[in-house]
Write a protein that holds these residues in place. Structure first.
Motif, PDB file in Angstrom:
ATOM      1  N   ASN A 121       0.839  -1.191   0.000  1.00  0.00           N
ATOM      2  CA  ASN A 121       0.000   0.000   0.000  1.00  0.00           C
ATOM      3  C   ASN A 121       0.877   1.245   0.000  1.00  0.00           C
ATOM      4  OD1 ASN A 121      -2.286  -1.666   0.344  1.00  0.00           O
ATOM      5  ND2 ASN A 121      -2.058  -1.618   2.569  1.00  0.00           N
ATOM      6  N   ASN A 122       0.413   2.278  -0.665  1.00  0.00           N
ATOM      7  CA  ASN A 122       1.151   3.541  -0.723  1.00  0.00           C
ATOM      8  C   ASN A 122       0.715   4.444   0.430  1.00  0.00           C
ATOM      9  OD1 ASN A 122       2.460   5.904  -1.361  1.00  0.00           O
ATOM     10  ND2 ASN A 122       1.762   5.973  -3.476  1.00  0.00           N
ATOM     11  N   ARG A 123       1.591   4.597   1.424  1.00  0.00           N
ATOM     12  CA  ARG A 123       1.292   5.440   2.582  1.00  0.00           C
ATOM     13  C   ARG A 123       1.761   6.885   2.385  1.00  0.00           C
ATOM     14  NH1 ARG A 123       0.105   3.091   7.390  1.00  0.00           N
ATOM     15  NH2 ARG A 123       1.332   4.632   8.541  1.00  0.00           N
ATOM     16  N   GLY A 124       2.392   7.140   1.246  1.00  0.00           N
ATOM     17  CA  GLY A 124       2.710   8.517   0.909  1.00  0.00           C
ATOM     18  C   GLY A 124       4.133   8.960   1.164  1.00  0.00           C
ATOM     19  N   LYS A 125       4.382  10.202   0.764  1.00  0.00           N
ATOM     20  CA  LYS A 125       5.691  10.843   0.891  1.00  0.00           C
ATOM     21  C   LYS A 125       5.631  11.799   2.088  1.00  0.00           C
ATOM     22  CE  LYS A 125       5.039  11.938  -3.420  1.00  0.00           C
ATOM     23  NZ  LYS A 125       5.172  12.496  -4.789  1.00  0.00           N
ATOM     24  N   LYS A 126       6.549  11.610   3.038  1.00  0.00           N
ATOM     25  CA  LYS A 126       6.451  12.318   4.311  1.00  0.00           C
ATOM     26  C   LYS A 126       7.753  13.039   4.672  1.00  0.00           C
ATOM     27  CE  LYS A 126       3.052   8.926   5.899  1.00  0.00           C
ATOM     28  NZ  LYS A 126       2.593   8.019   6.975  1.00  0.00           N
ATOM     29  N   LYS A 127       7.700  13.755   5.776  1.00  0.00           N
ATOM     30  CA  LYS A 127       8.878  14.476   6.283  1.00  0.00           C
ATOM     31  C   LYS A 127       9.046  14.174   7.768  1.00  0.00           C
ATOM     32  CE  LYS A 127       8.271  18.317   3.029  1.00  0.00           C
ATOM     33  NZ  LYS A 127       8.093  19.781   2.885  1.00  0.00           N
ATOM     34  N   ALA A 128      10.303  14.193   8.231  1.00  0.00           N
ATOM     35  CA  ALA A 128      10.578  13.917   9.638  1.00  0.00           C
ATOM     36  C   ALA A 128      11.926  14.502  10.030  1.00  0.00           C
ATOM     37  CB  ALA A 128      10.562  12.414   9.901  1.00  0.00           C
ATOM     38  N   ASP A 129      12.141  14.617  11.331  1.00  0.00           N
ATOM     39  CA  ASP A 129      13.397  15.161  11.866  1.00  0.00           C
ATOM     40  C   ASP A 129      14.330  14.022  12.270  1.00  0.00           C
ATOM     41  OD1 ASP A 129      15.225  17.061  12.754  1.00  0.00           O
ATOM     42  OD2 ASP A 129      14.368  17.134  14.773  1.00  0.00           O
ATOM     43  N   PHE A 130      14.462  13.000  11.419  1.00  0.00           N
ATOM     44  CA  PHE A 130      15.339  11.879  11.717  1.00  0.00           C
ATOM     45  C   PHE A 130      16.810  12.319  11.631  1.00  0.00           C
ATOM     46  CE2 PHE A 130      11.867   9.085   9.668  1.00  0.00           C
ATOM     47  CZ  PHE A 130      11.190   8.984  10.871  1.00  0.00           C
ATOM     48  N   HIS A 131      17.638  11.736  12.482  1.00  0.00           N
ATOM     49  CA  HIS A 131      19.053  12.095  12.534  1.00  0.00           C
ATOM     50  C   HIS A 131      19.718  12.011  11.156  1.00  0.00           C
ATOM     51  CE1 HIS A 131      23.209  12.200  14.222  1.00  0.00           C
ATOM     52  NE2 HIS A 131      23.457  11.439  13.161  1.00  0.00           N
ATOM     53  N   VAL A 132      19.507  10.888  10.448  1.00  0.00           N
ATOM     54  CA  VAL A 132      20.237  10.700   9.187  1.00  0.00           C
ATOM     55  C   VAL A 132      19.788  11.696   8.118  1.00  0.00           C
ATOM     56  CG1 VAL A 132      20.720   8.274   9.646  1.00  0.00           C
ATOM     57  CG2 VAL A 132      18.642   8.896   8.388  1.00  0.00           C
ATOM     58  N   LEU A 133      18.591  12.234   8.252  1.00  0.00           N
ATOM     59  CA  LEU A 133      18.113  13.246   7.313  1.00  0.00           C
ATOM     60  C   LEU A 133      18.568  14.645   7.716  1.00  0.00           C
ATOM     61  CD1 LEU A 133      14.424  11.983   6.864  1.00  0.00           C
ATOM     62  CD2 LEU A 133      16.448  11.384   5.501  1.00  0.00           C
ATOM     63  N   ARG A 134      18.657  14.872   9.007  1.00  0.00           N
ATOM     64  CA  ARG A 134      19.025  16.196   9.526  1.00  0.00           C
ATOM     65  C   ARG A 134      20.527  16.427   9.490  1.00  0.00           C
ATOM     66  NH1 ARG A 134      17.392  15.362  14.280  1.00  0.00           N
ATOM     67  NH2 ARG A 134      19.436  14.928  15.197  1.00  0.00           N
ATOM     68  N   GLU A 135      21.313  15.420   9.839  1.00  0.00           N
ATOM     69  CA  GLU A 135      22.753  15.609  10.013  1.00  0.00           C
ATOM     70  C   GLU A 135      23.578  15.298   8.767  1.00  0.00           C
ATOM     71  OE1 GLU A 135      23.892  17.079  12.641  1.00  0.00           O
ATOM     72  OE2 GLU A 135      21.884  17.104  13.535  1.00  0.00           O
ATOM     73  N   SER A 136      22.979  14.746   7.752  1.00  0.00           N
ATOM     74  CA  SER A 136      23.708  14.513   6.498  1.00  0.00           C
ATOM     75  C   SER A 136      23.736  15.829   5.718  1.00  0.00           C
ATOM     76  CB  SER A 136      23.027  13.415   5.688  1.00  0.00           C
ATOM     77  OG  SER A 136      21.636  13.666   5.563  1.00  0.00           O
ATOM     78  N   THR A 137      24.878  16.146   5.133  1.00  0.00           N
ATOM     79  CA  THR A 137      25.031  17.428   4.441  1.00  0.00           C
ATOM     80  C   THR A 137      24.610  17.357   2.979  1.00  0.00           C
ATOM     81  OG1 THR A 137      27.347  16.906   3.974  1.00  0.00           O
ATOM     82  CG2 THR A 137      26.892  18.183   5.959  1.00  0.00           C
ATOM     83  N   MET A 138      24.293  16.149   2.507  1.00  0.00           N
ATOM     84  CA  MET A 138      23.842  15.979   1.129  1.00  0.00           C
ATOM     85  C   MET A 138      22.340  15.694   1.107  1.00  0.00           C
ATOM     86  SD  MET A 138      24.822  13.099   2.686  1.00  0.00           S
ATOM     87  CE  MET A 138      26.569  13.478   2.619  1.00  0.00           C
ATOM     88  N   ASP A 139      21.754  15.613  -0.074  1.00  0.00           N
ATOM     89  CA  ASP A 139      20.357  15.205  -0.190  1.00  0.00           C
ATOM     90  C   ASP A 139      20.211  13.820   0.426  1.00  0.00           C
ATOM     91  OD1 ASP A 139      19.419  17.475  -1.810  1.00  0.00           O
ATOM     92  OD2 ASP A 139      20.724  16.637  -3.362  1.00  0.00           O
ATOM     93  N   ALA A 140      19.131  13.626   1.178  1.00  0.00           N
ATOM     94  CA  ALA A 140      18.986  12.371   1.909  1.00  0.00           C
ATOM     95  C   ALA A 140      17.530  11.941   1.955  1.00  0.00           C
ATOM     96  CB  ALA A 140      19.521  12.516   3.333  1.00  0.00           C
ATOM     97  N   MET A 141      17.338  10.634   1.941  1.00  0.00           N
ATOM     98  CA  MET A 141      16.003  10.043   1.978  1.00  0.00           C
ATOM     99  C   MET A 141      16.036   8.772   2.809  1.00  0.00           C
ATOM    100  SD  MET A 141      13.936   8.404  -1.265  1.00  0.00           S
ATOM    101  CE  MET A 141      13.137   6.825  -0.985  1.00  0.00           C
TER     102      MET A 141
END
Length: 270
Positions: A121-141
């Motif tokens: 099932n497609n639960r969608g595209k979301k946003k969060a304050d996860f460490h690996v997304l916040r602390e990586s200096t490049m585009d991250a998913m």
């Protein structure tokens, strides 16, 4: 293109658990398959993984390594859990980014390609304050590939062919997002199968019960498979898929193995 590929959890951190499965094992298997697909099929892709075995690694170690290396993209592979009732696929980018950011555009492409192959099932595209997304200096998913405590999702996770499809979906998305050139591209007037996924179909049935019998037969002969419903000329057919490959030669090899056991099969690229 430098991809930092991060299989979630590992070592003393098993991650989510359910239905006899551990997140750390699934994420590593999918990530290793993804690395193989990218390295075998595309030019100018350099993949570095946060771990290639069952070891413990902190979140700081992962992002520091990616930042020091100068990765172009950070992809973290995860498996979800909730209360047994939730199911499906979702992915995340950092909460501070806009929907028009480069990161969001990359994620949109990858999301679309993953959903084509993962049967979730497609639960969608979301946003969060996860460490690996916040602390990586490049585009991250970060992708969450089903719910380990959901029986239906977990049944898929137990199939190697499903894990390969999930890896292939991510690979297709990365290749499109970053315009990766395929290896061994035909020249002149030759036709090209570049980007195709060769699926080995071991039967197509109008009755699901017949498809289930074929899956059981394949399993007894050592072949993992699953049922995929397809609409053909307005009718629902239940196809039994026994492998999916980015290289046609590998699909043909699987086809011969299945046919040697007395089961008719064919290769599909639809």
């Amino acid at each position: 293109m430098k991809l930092y590929l991060d299989p979630g959890h590992g070592g003393s951190d098993p991650g989510a658990q359910g239905n006899g499965l551990r997140e750390k094992d699934l994420t590593l298997d999918i990530a290793l398959k993804l690395r193989t697909i990218l390295e075998n099929n595309y030019e100018n892709i350099d993949v570095r993984m946060s771990r290639t075995s069952d070891v413990t690694k902190s979140l700081d170690q992962r992002t520091n390594e990616a930042n020091t290396w100068g990765a172009d993209f950070y992809l973290s592979i995860h498996i979800n859990s909730f209360n047994g009732s939730a199911s499906g696929y979702e992915d995340y980018i950092y909460s501070g980014l806009s929907d028009n950011s480069a990161t969001a555009r990359y994620r949109d492409i990858i999301h679309t390609e993953v959903m084509k192959l993962n049967q979730l099932n497609n639960r969608g595209k979301k946003k969060a304050d996860f460490h690996v997304l916040r602390e990586s200096t490049m585009d991250a998913m970060l992708s969450e590939n089903g719910f380990i405590d959901n029986a239906q999702d977990a049944a898929l996770m137990k199939q190697e062919s499903w894990r390969l499809n999930v890896a292939q979906g991510h690979a297709n998305g990365i290749a499109k997002a970053f315009n990766l050139a395929a290896k061994n591209t035909p020249t002149g007037g030759e036709s090209s199968d570049r980007g195709a996924l060769f699926k080995v179909i071991a039967g197509s049935f109008k009755q699901r019960a017949n498809a289930e019998e074929r899956v059981a037969d394949l399993d007894s002969k050592g072949f993992e498979s699953f049922i995929a419903a397809s609409e053909i000329s307005g009718e629902t057919w239940y196809r039994v898929q026994a492998g999916a490959f980015s290289d046609r030669k590998n699909a043909e090899a699987r086809l011969r193995e299945i046919e040697s056991k007395g089961i008719d099969a064919f290769i599909s690229t639809d």
